[in-house]
Design a protein around this motif. Sequence first.
Motif, PDB file in Angstrom:
ATOM      1  N   SER A   1      -3.206   1.534  -9.126  1.00  0.00           N
ATOM      2  CA  SER A   1      -1.782   1.609  -8.785  1.00  0.00           C
ATOM      3  C   SER A   1      -0.819   0.707  -8.598  1.00  0.00           C
ATOM      4  CB  SER A   1      -1.084   2.720  -7.466  1.00  0.00           C
ATOM      5  OG  SER A   1      -1.879   4.017  -7.698  1.00  0.00           O
TER       6      SER A   1
ATOM      7  N   ARG B   1       1.946   1.907  -3.785  1.00  0.00           N
ATOM      8  CA  ARG B   1       1.135   2.039  -4.111  1.00  0.00           C
ATOM      9  C   ARG B   1       0.222   3.959  -4.280  1.00  0.00           C
ATOM     10  NH1 ARG B   1      -2.017  -3.514  -4.736  1.00  0.00           N
ATOM     11  NH2 ARG B   1      -1.027  -3.803  -6.444  1.00  0.00           N
ATOM     12  N   TYR B   2       0.777   4.157  -2.477  1.00  0.00           N
ATOM     13  CA  TYR B   2       0.087   5.547  -1.670  1.00  0.00           C
ATOM     14  C   TYR B   2       1.239   6.639  -2.689  1.00  0.00           C
ATOM     15  CZ  TYR B   2      -0.950   9.757   0.833  1.00  0.00           C
ATOM     16  OH  TYR B   2      -1.490  10.815   0.789  1.00  0.00           O
TER      17      TYR B   2
ATOM     18  N   ILE C   1      -6.601   4.314  -4.969  1.00  0.00           N
ATOM     19  CA  ILE C   1      -4.738   4.215  -5.093  1.00  0.00           C
ATOM     20  C   ILE C   1      -4.433   1.980  -5.002  1.00  0.00           C
ATOM     21  CG2 ILE C   1      -2.680   3.837  -3.317  1.00  0.00           C
ATOM     22  CD1 ILE C   1      -4.881   5.958  -1.681  1.00  0.00           C
TER      23      ILE C   1
ATOM     24  N   SER D   1       0.124   6.467  -5.996  1.00  0.00           N
ATOM     25  CA  SER D   1      -0.858   7.823  -7.089  1.00  0.00           C
ATOM     26  C   SER D   1      -0.336   9.114  -6.900  1.00  0.00           C
ATOM     27  CB  SER D   1      -1.975   6.912  -6.026  1.00  0.00           C
ATOM     28  OG  SER D   1      -1.745   6.671  -4.938  1.00  0.00           O
ATOM     29  N   GLN D   2       0.411   9.554  -5.247  1.00  0.00           N
ATOM     30  CA  GLN D   2       0.442  10.439  -5.108  1.00  0.00           C
ATOM     31  C   GLN D   2       1.482  11.634  -5.593  1.00  0.00           C
ATOM     32  OE1 GLN D   2      -2.588  12.204  -3.901  1.00  0.00           O
ATOM     33  NE2 GLN D   2      -2.990  10.469  -3.757  1.00  0.00           N
TER      34      GLN D   2
ATOM     35  N   ARG E   1       0.590  -0.744  -0.033  1.00  0.00           N
ATOM     36  CA  ARG E   1       0.132   0.153  -0.015  1.00  0.00           C
ATOM     37  C   ARG E   1       1.003   1.050   0.176  1.00  0.00           C
ATOM     38  NH1 ARG E   1      -5.540   1.919  -1.480  1.00  0.00           N
ATOM     39  NH2 ARG E   1      -5.454   3.672   0.297  1.00  0.00           N
TER      40      ARG E   1
END
Length: 311
Positions: free
Chosen positions: A200, A147-148, A197, A151-152, A144
């Motif tokens: 991603s 992916r976070y 998210i 995504s950001q 995660r």
Amino acid sequence: MTMKIPIWGKTIPYNTGLGKFDELDIKHRHSSKALSGLKAIAALKRPYSGSRRHWIHQATYAIEIRDGEASDTYDDMPCLIPYLVPGSDRAIIIVPGGGYVTRTTKHEGEGIAEALNEAGISAFILEYRLNPYKAPVPFLDMQRAVRYVRSQAPGFGIHPSKIGALGFSAGGHMVAALAALLRGSSVDYAGYEKDDIDGSDDRLALLGLVYPLISCTDLPSVAVSLFHRKDAENEKKREELLRHYSLAQYVRPGDPPHFLCYGDHDMLLGSDGISAYKESLDKHNVPNTLLTLQGANHGFGDCRALGVSDA
């Protein structure tokens, strides 16, 4: 106050809100953090037993739960601590170790982030969930986190394809488990509400593994902090899971480049696991570099403390 960015959305998988003491084996609630930590480290090196289980759970309670660093219920919130460099388009997610019992963030996180910043690279330290959460929870937090950040990435000024991870000891195990074992898998947990998210990519541009736990069979009592008690106490199941979470077997051609580092006096893990992993990387033509630090034991942390500027 240190900025912390929660990485999960409306729901956090495996956060049930139930109490942790059904899993934790706690006899003394007033032992010192240092004593508990030392006994837990000694217990991790030895074969699985009830007494080993006690000291490992005792350390989690004394170091993480008693003073409020972690909750006494399953509702902890994994976070990223950002160390951003204006103008940098690269980032490294730093994953401290601690045997899944604790997180050695000061020793294997803050100084590393500062060193990366000095080199012009942004960094994020991952605060992941610990014992008595069990596998696959830490690995999902690792996935995660990647992916976070991806995504950001535009908001951080980071190029989505320039995200790597650097893990120490158990943190190295987490980084390698994401790349070798999870490989783009979806979160499979009843009641989990997926968000944007989750779509991603979780692939890393590069992996740094510093004195990593690679072969769980080399540290058998990690079963206490990584597996549920009923599985850890069942010898057949315990051995099956220790083999399953040993990672050299999962390397594939096309995996991202690796940087491997360990000390040749590593008294906790030795060299067998990392040697087997490098052999697997070489077999599958995965680019890798191995740095062996002469005279260094397990847990040397920030390489600058040893005068190693190129690590």
